[in-house]
Write an enzyme that holds these catalytic residues in place. Structure first.
Site, PDB file in Angstrom:
ATOM      1  N   HIS A   1      -5.560 -15.128 -15.199  1.00 51.02           N
ATOM      2  CA  HIS A   1      -5.450 -13.995 -16.134  1.00 51.02           C
ATOM      3  C   HIS A   1      -5.549 -14.468 -17.589  1.00 51.02           C
ATOM      4  O   HIS A   1      -6.161 -13.788 -18.419  1.00 51.02           O
ATOM      5  CB  HIS A   1      -4.138 -13.247 -15.927  1.00 51.02           C
ATOM      6  CG  HIS A   1      -3.963 -12.683 -14.531  1.00 51.02           C
ATOM      7  ND1 HIS A   1      -2.810 -12.056 -14.122  1.00 51.02           N
ATOM      8  CD2 HIS A   1      -4.800 -12.655 -13.468  1.00 51.02           C
ATOM      9  CE1 HIS A   1      -2.942 -11.672 -12.853  1.00 51.02           C
ATOM     10  NE2 HIS A   1      -4.140 -12.027 -12.440  1.00 51.02           N
TER      11      HIS A   1
ATOM     12  N   GLU B   1       4.365 -10.545 -15.898  1.00 51.74           N
ATOM     13  CA  GLU B   1       3.172 -11.379 -15.720  1.00 51.74           C
ATOM     14  C   GLU B   1       2.098 -10.990 -16.738  1.00 51.74           C
ATOM     15  O   GLU B   1       1.822  -9.809 -16.949  1.00 51.74           O
ATOM     16  CB  GLU B   1       2.620 -11.218 -14.294  1.00 51.74           C
ATOM     17  CG  GLU B   1       1.391 -12.100 -14.072  1.00 51.74           C
ATOM     18  CD  GLU B   1       0.925 -12.128 -12.621  1.00 51.74           C
ATOM     19  OE1 GLU B   1       1.518 -11.430 -11.781  1.00 51.74           O
ATOM     20  OE2 GLU B   1      -0.052 -12.851 -12.356  1.00 51.74           O
TER      21      GLU B   1
ATOM     22  N   HIS C   1      -9.609 -13.865  -8.687  1.00 48.18           N
ATOM     23  CA  HIS C   1      -9.103 -15.212  -8.406  1.00 48.18           C
ATOM     24  C   HIS C   1     -10.148 -16.030  -7.631  1.00 48.18           C
ATOM     25  O   HIS C   1     -10.834 -15.497  -6.759  1.00 48.18           O
ATOM     26  CB  HIS C   1      -7.833 -15.150  -7.574  1.00 48.18           C
ATOM     27  CG  HIS C   1      -6.702 -14.433  -8.254  1.00 48.18           C
ATOM     28  ND1 HIS C   1      -5.430 -14.386  -7.761  1.00 48.18           N
ATOM     29  CD2 HIS C   1      -6.665 -13.724  -9.414  1.00 48.18           C
ATOM     30  CE1 HIS C   1      -4.659 -13.690  -8.567  1.00 48.18           C
ATOM     31  NE2 HIS C   1      -5.386 -13.268  -9.580  1.00 48.18           N
TER      32      HIS C   1
ATOM     33  N   ASP D   1      -0.085 -16.535 -15.483  1.00 53.26           N
ATOM     34  CA  ASP D   1      -1.147 -16.699 -14.480  1.00 53.26           C
ATOM     35  C   ASP D   1      -2.354 -17.334 -15.159  1.00 53.26           C
ATOM     36  O   ASP D   1      -2.892 -16.784 -16.132  1.00 53.26           O
ATOM     37  CB  ASP D   1      -1.486 -15.316 -13.901  1.00 53.26           C
ATOM     38  CG  ASP D   1      -2.500 -15.396 -12.766  1.00 53.26           C
ATOM     39  OD1 ASP D   1      -3.570 -16.000 -12.978  1.00 53.26           O
ATOM     40  OD2 ASP D   1      -2.241 -14.830 -11.693  1.00 53.26           O
TER      41      ASP D   1
ATOM     42  N   TYR E   1       1.568  -3.541  -6.442  1.00 51.65           N
ATOM     43  CA  TYR E   1       0.640  -3.193  -7.520  1.00 51.65           C
ATOM     44  C   TYR E   1       0.580  -1.687  -7.820  1.00 51.65           C
ATOM     45  O   TYR E   1      -0.029  -1.287  -8.802  1.00 51.65           O
ATOM     46  CB  TYR E   1      -0.775  -3.674  -7.183  1.00 51.65           C
ATOM     47  CG  TYR E   1      -0.860  -5.170  -6.989  1.00 51.65           C
ATOM     48  CD1 TYR E   1      -0.439  -6.038  -7.990  1.00 51.65           C
ATOM     49  CD2 TYR E   1      -1.354  -5.720  -5.813  1.00 51.65           C
ATOM     50  CE1 TYR E   1      -0.505  -7.409  -7.814  1.00 51.65           C
ATOM     51  CE2 TYR E   1      -1.424  -7.089  -5.629  1.00 51.65           C
ATOM     52  CZ  TYR E   1      -1.002  -7.927  -6.637  1.00 51.65           C
ATOM     53  OH  TYR E   1      -1.072  -9.284  -6.460  1.00 51.65           O
TER      54      TYR E   1
ATOM     55  N   HIS F   1       3.595  -6.831 -12.927  1.00 51.01           N
ATOM     56  CA  HIS F   1       2.537  -6.501 -13.880  1.00 51.01           C
ATOM     57  C   HIS F   1       3.109  -5.389 -14.754  1.00 51.01           C
ATOM     58  O   HIS F   1       3.491  -4.338 -14.231  1.00 51.01           O
ATOM     59  CB  HIS F   1       1.281  -6.025 -13.155  1.00 51.01           C
ATOM     60  CG  HIS F   1       0.630  -7.094 -12.325  1.00 51.01           C
ATOM     61  ND1 HIS F   1      -0.584  -6.943 -11.718  1.00 51.01           N
ATOM     62  CD2 HIS F   1       1.035  -8.356 -12.009  1.00 51.01           C
ATOM     63  CE1 HIS F   1      -0.901  -8.061 -11.069  1.00 51.01           C
ATOM     64  NE2 HIS F   1       0.065  -8.919 -11.222  1.00 51.01           N
TER      65      HIS F   1
ATOM     66  N   HIS G   1       7.004 -10.590  -5.603  1.00 52.17           N
ATOM     67  CA  HIS G   1       6.020  -9.904  -6.438  1.00 52.17           C
ATOM     68  C   HIS G   1       6.170  -8.409  -6.198  1.00 52.17           C
ATOM     69  O   HIS G   1       6.084  -7.958  -5.062  1.00 52.17           O
ATOM     70  CB  HIS G   1       4.602 -10.366  -6.079  1.00 52.17           C
ATOM     71  CG  HIS G   1       3.605 -10.145  -7.192  1.00 52.17           C
ATOM     72  ND1 HIS G   1       3.433  -8.921  -7.794  1.00 52.17           N
ATOM     73  CD2 HIS G   1       2.759 -10.988  -7.817  1.00 52.17           C
ATOM     74  CE1 HIS G   1       2.507  -9.036  -8.735  1.00 52.17           C
ATOM     75  NE2 HIS G   1       2.079 -10.283  -8.782  1.00 52.17           N
TER      76      HIS G   1
ATOM     77  N   GLU H   1      -2.304 -17.996  -5.673  1.00 50.79           N
ATOM     78  CA  GLU H   1      -2.682 -16.665  -5.134  1.00 50.79           C
ATOM     79  C   GLU H   1      -4.195 -16.655  -4.954  1.00 50.79           C
ATOM     80  O   GLU H   1      -4.869 -15.697  -5.312  1.00 50.79           O
ATOM     81  CB  GLU H   1      -2.293 -15.562  -6.112  1.00 50.79           C
ATOM     82  CG  GLU H   1      -0.836 -15.458  -6.468  1.00 50.79           C
ATOM     83  CD  GLU H   1      -0.612 -14.491  -7.621  1.00 50.79           C
ATOM     84  OE1 GLU H   1      -1.286 -14.619  -8.669  1.00 50.79           O
ATOM     85  OE2 GLU H   1       0.230 -13.594  -7.467  1.00 50.79           O
TER      86      GLU H   1
ATOM     87  N   ARG I   1       0.798  -1.236   0.000  1.00 52.91           N
ATOM     88  CA  ARG I   1       0.000   0.000   0.000  1.00 52.91           C
ATOM     89  C   ARG I   1       0.824   1.276   0.000  1.00 52.91           C
ATOM     90  O   ARG I   1       0.266   2.357  -0.066  1.00 52.91           O
ATOM     91  CB  ARG I   1      -0.949   0.006   1.200  1.00 52.91           C
ATOM     92  CG  ARG I   1      -2.119  -0.964   1.045  1.00 52.91           C
ATOM     93  CD  ARG I   1      -2.901  -1.105   2.326  1.00 52.91           C
ATOM     94  NE  ARG I   1      -2.096  -1.681   3.385  1.00 52.91           N
ATOM     95  CZ  ARG I   1      -1.906  -2.993   3.550  1.00 52.91           C
ATOM     96  NH1 ARG I   1      -2.478  -3.853   2.741  1.00 52.91           N
ATOM     97  NH2 ARG I   1      -1.144  -3.452   4.521  1.00 52.91           N
TER      98      ARG I   1
ATOM     99  N   HIS J   1       1.585 -18.788 -11.974  1.00 52.44           N
ATOM    100  CA  HIS J   1       0.591 -18.523 -10.928  1.00 52.44           C
ATOM    101  C   HIS J   1      -0.610 -19.403 -11.213  1.00 52.44           C
ATOM    102  O   HIS J   1      -1.190 -19.331 -12.301  1.00 52.44           O
ATOM    103  CB  HIS J   1       0.151 -17.049 -10.959  1.00 52.44           C
ATOM    104  CG  HIS J   1       1.179 -16.117 -10.393  1.00 52.44           C
ATOM    105  ND1 HIS J   1       1.082 -14.750 -10.530  1.00 52.44           N
ATOM    106  CD2 HIS J   1       2.304 -16.345  -9.678  1.00 52.44           C
ATOM    107  CE1 HIS J   1       2.115 -14.183  -9.916  1.00 52.44           C
ATOM    108  NE2 HIS J   1       2.875 -15.124  -9.407  1.00 52.44           N
TER     109      HIS J   1
ATOM    110  N   ASP K   1     -10.110  -9.552 -13.294  1.00 51.55           N
ATOM    111  CA  ASP K   1      -9.097 -10.254 -12.516  1.00 51.55           C
ATOM    112  C   ASP K   1      -9.684 -10.628 -11.160  1.00 51.55           C
ATOM    113  O   ASP K   1      -9.592  -9.875 -10.210  1.00 51.55           O
ATOM    114  CB  ASP K   1      -7.873  -9.332 -12.371  1.00 51.55           C
ATOM    115  CG  ASP K   1      -6.716 -10.009 -11.653  1.00 51.55           C
ATOM    116  OD1 ASP K   1      -6.845 -11.189 -11.292  1.00 51.55           O
ATOM    117  OD2 ASP K   1      -5.682  -9.347 -11.454  1.00 51.55           O
TER     118      ASP K   1
HETATM  119 ZN    ZN Z   1      -4.662 -11.559 -10.556  1.00 45.98          ZN
HETATM  120 ZN    ZN Z   2      -0.761 -13.612 -10.536  1.00 49.25          ZN
END
Ligand code: ZN
Ligand code: ZN
Length: 282
Positions: free
Chosen positions: A178, A141, A227, A175, A69, A106, A66, A257, A36, A212, A225
């Site tokens: 995705h 990814e 999961h 992934d 984001y 990403h 990873h 994930e 964050r 993933h 997206d």
């Molecule tokens: Zn995702």
């Molecule tokens: Zn992923």
């Protein structure tokens, strides 16, 4: 295949190894900094030593990082690109400290802008981060394709790889959720093999470096997206099996994930389920 899960590194990266063990992992994935906040740091010598000692004494064999984001290496805003380059550099340096297999990223979002130009901007930003670090791979990814995100197809991943222009250190993280959301129907026989073949043709042999494994709450081609736990989504056991059975990907880390039963991520039972799906005959 090294099955594992995304785990929390709270209290230091060595704790992530222990959380991986509790979840029957042979590979783990962690964020190198709070997802964050932009501000990050490198690990201390003590943290690195504790991590390496924990890993050496563990069934966990591999770790991938990873990138958070917040990064958008393709942003039109030079300040966002700068912050993204700095954070990615830090992630790559942290990955080198831990001996991680790679940093999963990403690739970025074009937002409203021209995708071809966005790919060029992402390429420049990522190339600069690679130049300021060494010893850790970068895995681009594939994305679900929502809202201008780059990397929604084999062709776009290949274009990004070319725009970065650094051959060996850059690979792909695939992934399953995705892929399905961006329109690859992995439930159909041959779809996974065809896309893997295309990736190797366009990027080179051994292009895919990590996986993933997630089911998808959202339908095929929805570009959403979301999961789902393994077997509880639209992809289903059949689609997941086609994904993990692909030849040439058998030595890679394969990270869950998934949300988990109580939104705490994949449990030991679910990592075991991934192994069971992998062991099933076609
Ligand atoms: Zn995702
Ligand atoms: Zn992923």
């Amino acid at each position: 295949m090294l099955f594992g899960a995304h785990v929390s590194p709270a209290g230091g990266p060595a704790n992530a190894v222990h959380r991986g063990e509790e979840r029957h992992c042979e590979a783990i994935q962690i964020f190198n900094q709070s997802p964050r906040a932009w501000r990050g740091r490198l690990y201390t010598d003590e943290e690195v030593a504790a991590f390496r000692a924990a890993l050496a004494a563990s069934p966990v064999k591999a770790c991938v990082i990873h990138a958070i984001y917040l990064l958008n290496c393709a942003s039109e805003d030079p300040e966002i690109r700068n912050k993204s380059r700095e954070a990615l550099t830090l992630a790559l340096q942290a990955g080198a400290e831990l001996g991680a297999l790679g940093v999963v990223l990403h690739p970025g979002s074009a937002k409203q802008s021209d995708p071809a130009k966005a790919i060029r901007r992402a390429g420049e930003t990522i190339r600069a981060a690679l130049a300021q670090s060494e010893g850790c791979e970068l895995h681009l990814e594939n994305t679900a394709g929502a809202g201008g995100t780059l990397g929604r197809s084999v062709e776009e991943l290949a274009a990004l790889h070319e725009a970065i222009g650094v051959e060996q250190r850059v690979g792909i993280c695939l992934d399953s959720c995705h892929l399905f959301a961006s329109g690859y129907d992995l439930r159909r026989p041959g779809v996974m093999s065809a896309l893997h073949r295309d990736l190797e043709r366009l990027i080179g042999r051994g292009a895919v470096r990590s996986l993933h494994l997630n089911d998808s709450q959202a339908p095929l081609g929805s570009n959403r997206d979301r999961h789902a736990n393994l077997g509880a989504g639209e992809l289903g056991v059949e689609g997941l099996r086609n994904f993990v059975h692909e030849r040439g990907l058998q030595r890679l880390p394969c990270i869950l994930e998934t949300p988990g039963a109580r939104r705490e991520g994949a449990s030991a039972a679910e990592v075991d389920l991934a192994r069971k799906i992998h062991a099933q005959a076609r």
